[in-house]
Enzyme design. Sequence first.
Site, short mmCIF file in Angstrom:
data_model
loop_
_atom_site.label_atom_id
_atom_site.label_comp_id
_atom_site.label_asym_id
_atom_site.label_seq_id
_atom_site.Cartn_x
_atom_site.Cartn_y
_atom_site.Cartn_z
N LYS A 116 34.37 44.57 30.16
CA LYS A 116 33.18 45.11 29.51
C LYS A 116 32.35 43.97 28.93
O LYS A 116 32.90 42.91 28.57
CB LYS A 116 33.56 46.13 28.44
N SER A 191 33.25 52.80 23.96
CA SER A 191 32.31 51.84 24.51
C SER A 191 32.73 51.24 25.84
O SER A 191 31.97 50.47 26.44
CB SER A 191 32.09 50.70 23.50
N SER A 215 37.41 53.48 21.77
CA SER A 215 36.59 53.01 22.89
C SER A 215 37.32 52.86 24.21
O SER A 215 36.68 52.69 25.24
CB SER A 215 35.93 51.67 22.54
#
Length: 508
Positions: A116, A191, A215
């Site tokens: 990420k 996320s 997340s």
Amino acid sequence: MVHPADPAPHRRAPSRLPAPVLTDFRAASALAWRQDLVAGEVTAVELTRTAITAAAAQNQLGAYLHLDPESALLRAAEIDQVRCAVLDSRSSSARSAAMEELAARAPLLGMPTAFKDLLDVAGMPTTRGTAALPARTPAHDDPLPRRVHAAGAISIGKTQVPEFGLPCYSENELAPAARNPLAPERTAGGSTGGGAAAVAAGMLPLAPGSDGGGSVRIPAAACGLIGLKPGRGRLPDDKQVRSVRNLAVSGPIAHTAEDAALLFDVMAGHRFRPSAEADGLPAGPALRRVRHALNHGMDQLSIGVTTESPFSPDLDIVLAESAVLALEQGLAALEQRGHIVEGSSHCTGAETFWPDGYHRHFQALWTTPLGELDPSVEQLEAMAPLTRYFIELAKDRPEEQTRESIAALEDFSTDAEAFMGPWDILATPMLAYAPPEIGWFASLEPEENYREQCRFTPYSSVVNVMGLPAINVPTHTDAEGLSWSIQLIGRTGSEEQLLALAGTMTQG
């Protein structure tokens, strides 16, 4: 920015590029691809090209902020050359031993993945999902990417994240939002939304994520995947600070518990040893634990249950029917496997299950680091309204109130083991309602946006505060094809146990 999915014509690509015969990775598990690569039935270039082709074919899902196909293919070609040099010139008996050693030293050999865009990966831009700050291109990997790359994995790009990783939906001003492969009009969560979308759509066999308030577990639940949040300090590359201020940990996202265990073993720095089970390749302790559970079952565990959210009564938490069904089906699966399910909404016998004032205290804890920022007027204006709201909250909050909230949560965290009571595992729902449509959260006023995120994910952040491990396990698919999950919270050091439980619950 999103780069093209094919190598630039003016740069030299690897000389040997087999015609791709795969369209995505959903045809087999990561463990199966690992076995095929070590055995020479597939090459790293073929796997990497598959990941790149799948990313280009499904770019409408917004899984990536950046793709670097050329570098990935060059690294894959190098891996194939090393593999050939190690294995192909040996006798059959020596070749078997060399295969075992290679798989032990590089358990993710040739496996495409992506991090990420909150972590540094050498040569790839890091944006942290914000247009307010310029992207930077680091010369070196952060510790976790370095460890995963050392295990033989190949990064093909950086996955979509919300601004600074703050919201539970992966949307920003830099690139299209991460969409849910099960229902593309809906969010993939956050996320680690881009990573979950990539795995769920078959663009990647597995992906590392990070979890500061859910997340890893939230996007895994939204996209129908296994997502493990390890306990605070369990992974060597995470911050080793025993404080609620240290909320974020790293964890794996995968289709199966075995694949998640494979990645967790790498992330945890476990040694891979010879294994007599399944594919015969060396396995780490988490993978061996899952395989043993699948083949021989598990010792009986005591499972406590609560549907009370720590955000209550400050927020009205309403569970969708499918969320309740997912919890019930998950508990039934545990009972069918011989575990004892007990408890109620107040399963510790206390008057209230969670600490008083959690909603207020967690908001203070979550936003306090943003109060330490000193953005310029231009930078502030370029930030999302929710980020600006968090910064304002943090700067306007009296220091005494912030200290009080953090101290209250520190006390709660210190007693996390005692809080588990007599139970080995605590079960809760995961998401309260279906992932909303893209843009819905952002359309709300910032204050209501944050409150709705808490209502959507009412059981995840408290586990980060406690510092305990937890896993998301898909247990129900509704009539629209959306996936619903149960969350299992374990005691300190129970990550392998949680993975084994998830494996048995999803077996068959």
